[in-house]
Design a protein around this motif. Structure first.
Motif, mmCIF file in Angstrom:
data_model
loop_
_atom_site.group_PDB
_atom_site.id
_atom_site.type_symbol
_atom_site.label_atom_id
_atom_site.label_comp_id
_atom_site.label_asym_id
_atom_site.label_seq_id
_atom_site.Cartn_x
_atom_site.Cartn_y
_atom_site.Cartn_z
ATOM 1 N N TRP A 159 8.369 -42.888 13.232
ATOM 2 C CA TRP A 159 9.105 -42.939 14.503
ATOM 3 C C TRP A 159 9.373 -44.390 14.897
ATOM 4 O O TRP A 159 10.487 -44.734 15.270
ATOM 5 C CB TRP A 159 8.319 -42.239 15.611
ATOM 6 N N VAL A 160 8.350 -45.240 14.823
ATOM 7 C CA VAL A 160 8.515 -46.636 15.236
ATOM 8 C C VAL A 160 9.520 -47.349 14.343
ATOM 9 O O VAL A 160 10.427 -48.024 14.833
ATOM 10 C CB VAL A 160 7.160 -47.381 15.218
ATOM 11 N N SER A 161 9.400 -47.196 13.031
ATOM 12 C CA SER A 161 10.300 -47.908 12.114
ATOM 13 C C SER A 161 11.745 -47.455 12.272
ATOM 14 O O SER A 161 12.670 -48.223 11.991
ATOM 15 C CB SER A 161 9.844 -47.717 10.663
ATOM 16 N N ASN A 162 11.957 -46.222 12.731
ATOM 17 C CA ASN A 162 13.319 -45.725 12.977
ATOM 18 C C ASN A 162 13.870 -46.153 14.328
ATOM 19 O O ASN A 162 15.018 -45.819 14.659
ATOM 20 C CB ASN A 162 13.353 -44.204 12.862
ATOM 21 N N HIS A 163 13.076 -46.875 15.120
ATOM 22 C CA HIS A 163 13.534 -47.379 16.417
ATOM 23 C C HIS A 163 13.434 -48.908 16.461
ATOM 24 O O HIS A 163 12.991 -49.498 17.447
ATOM 25 C CB HIS A 163 12.729 -46.741 17.548
ATOM 26 N N VAL A 164 13.841 -49.518 15.362
ATOM 27 C CA VAL A 164 13.903 -50.975 15.234
ATOM 28 C C VAL A 164 15.320 -51.356 14.837
ATOM 29 O O VAL A 164 15.959 -50.657 14.041
ATOM 30 C CB VAL A 164 12.910 -51.479 14.160
ATOM 31 N N CYS A 165 15.828 -52.441 15.411
ATOM 32 C CA CYS A 165 17.134 -52.970 15.008
ATOM 33 C C CYS A 165 16.922 -53.956 13.857
ATOM 34 O O CYS A 165 16.240 -54.977 14.023
ATOM 35 C CB CYS A 165 17.813 -53.672 16.180
ATOM 36 N N GLU A 178 10.419 -61.643 8.036
ATOM 37 C CA GLU A 178 11.780 -61.126 8.128
ATOM 38 C C GLU A 178 11.791 -59.738 7.499
ATOM 39 O O GLU A 178 11.525 -59.580 6.306
ATOM 40 C CB GLU A 178 12.760 -62.050 7.402
ATOM 41 N N ILE A 179 12.069 -58.725 8.302
ATOM 42 C CA ILE A 179 12.023 -57.337 7.838
ATOM 43 C C ILE A 179 13.424 -56.736 7.914
ATOM 44 O O ILE A 179 14.085 -56.812 8.950
ATOM 45 C CB ILE A 179 11.014 -56.530 8.671
ATOM 46 N N VAL A 180 13.839 -56.118 6.816
ATOM 47 C CA VAL A 180 15.249 -55.735 6.687
ATOM 48 C C VAL A 180 15.506 -54.243 6.790
ATOM 49 O O VAL A 180 16.661 -53.832 6.970
ATOM 50 C CB VAL A 180 15.832 -56.264 5.356
ATOM 51 N N ASP A 181 14.472 -53.398 6.684
ATOM 52 C CA ASP A 181 14.721 -51.954 6.702
ATOM 53 C C ASP A 181 13.461 -51.192 7.125
ATOM 54 O O ASP A 181 12.361 -51.747 7.149
ATOM 55 C CB ASP A 181 15.219 -51.472 5.341
ATOM 56 N N PRO A 182 13.616 -49.894 7.452
ATOM 57 C CA PRO A 182 12.462 -49.092 7.894
ATOM 58 C C PRO A 182 11.341 -49.013 6.862
ATOM 59 O O PRO A 182 10.162 -49.003 7.239
ATOM 60 C CB PRO A 182 13.081 -47.713 8.149
#
Length: 245
Positions: A159-165, A178-182
């Motif tokens: 849920w959290v990773s799917n609510h990140v830009c 630097e994080i690029v994807d869920p």
């Protein structure tokens, strides 16, 4: 979503101004009633009427308040479940720090407790919409934050990773990630939300968040929230746009 300019964390520190309370703005104070920590948020109208709410840090439930300011004297009535449950009477003290001091009394007048609070932030949103530059109502923004808080505590990585830009820059201690994807976010979940952060998280207020118009800020600057890029009014997709843990 507007382009964001990340500001240093001292941007959220306490400050004062030349007025007892800022009119047509949210004045947020933090302090104690007796030994109980709390945050009170007051919106002052031009005629001296005050509306707002407060939360105890331990219980995290909004208690509505109404009242008025006359000179430096403030009187507030609290209500919970449509019943009057207490009264604040005190003074606004202007100086190096703006403060509220006085007594809280129960409805029967048999219990009196001292309160003392210091101005933490001032937010310029309207009474109806505290987070004026975000799509959605105050309730909708804060319900998202409440859900986010619960998801982190329950280790709901999906849920959290799917609510990140994405991409997102995450600061943990002195290290920047630097994080690029869920998938990458989920893999780094326990590094980003480390044990110290999770231990403190239950006591972070989910309501009356600081906002500079562009973002709503959870904690003392740890998590920044906005709508997803290019959102319309519907659906109201909120996301994390910055993390400083």
């Amino acid at each position: 979503m507007k382009k964001l300019y990340l500001l240093p964390l001292f941007f959220f520190a306490s400050f004062s101004n030349s007025f007892a309370l800022e009119k047509n703005a949210w004045n947020d104070f933090e302090g104690k009633i007796g030994t109980s920590e709390m945050r009170i948020s007051l919106f002052l109208f031009d005629d001296g009427v005050i509306k707002g709410n407060y939360l105890y840090k331990r219980y995290q439930t909004k208690i509505e308040i109404t009242g008025h300011l006359k000179g430096d004297e403030i009187e507030l009535t609290e209500t919970f479940n449509e019943k009057e449950t207490g009264f604040f009477k005190g003074k606004v003290i202007s100086g190096d720090l703006e403060m509220l001091e006085g007594d809280w009394n129960n409805p029967s007048g048999t219990k009196r407790i001292k309160f003392k609070m210091t101005l933490a932030t001032i937010c310029s949103g309207s009474y109806e919409r505290r987070y004026s530059d975000l799509y959605g109502t105050t309730v909708e923004v804060e319900e998202f934050v409440k859900r986010l808080k619960s998801a982190i505590l329950m280790n709901d990585r999906r849920w959290v990773s799917n609510h990140v830009c994405y991409p997102i820059s995450v600061v943990v201690g002195k290290k920047q990630l630097e994080i690029v994807d869920p998938k990458s976010f989920s893999r780094m979940f326990n590094v980003i939300f480390h044990p110290k952060f999770k231990a403190d998280l239950p006591f972070y207020y989910w309501a009356n968040l600081f906002t500079d118009g562009q973002v709503a800020v959870f904690g003392s600057g740890q998590i920044w929230i906005n709508n997803k890029p290019d959102d319309g009014v519907t659906p109201l997709d909120y996301c994390i746009v910055a993390i400083h843990n």
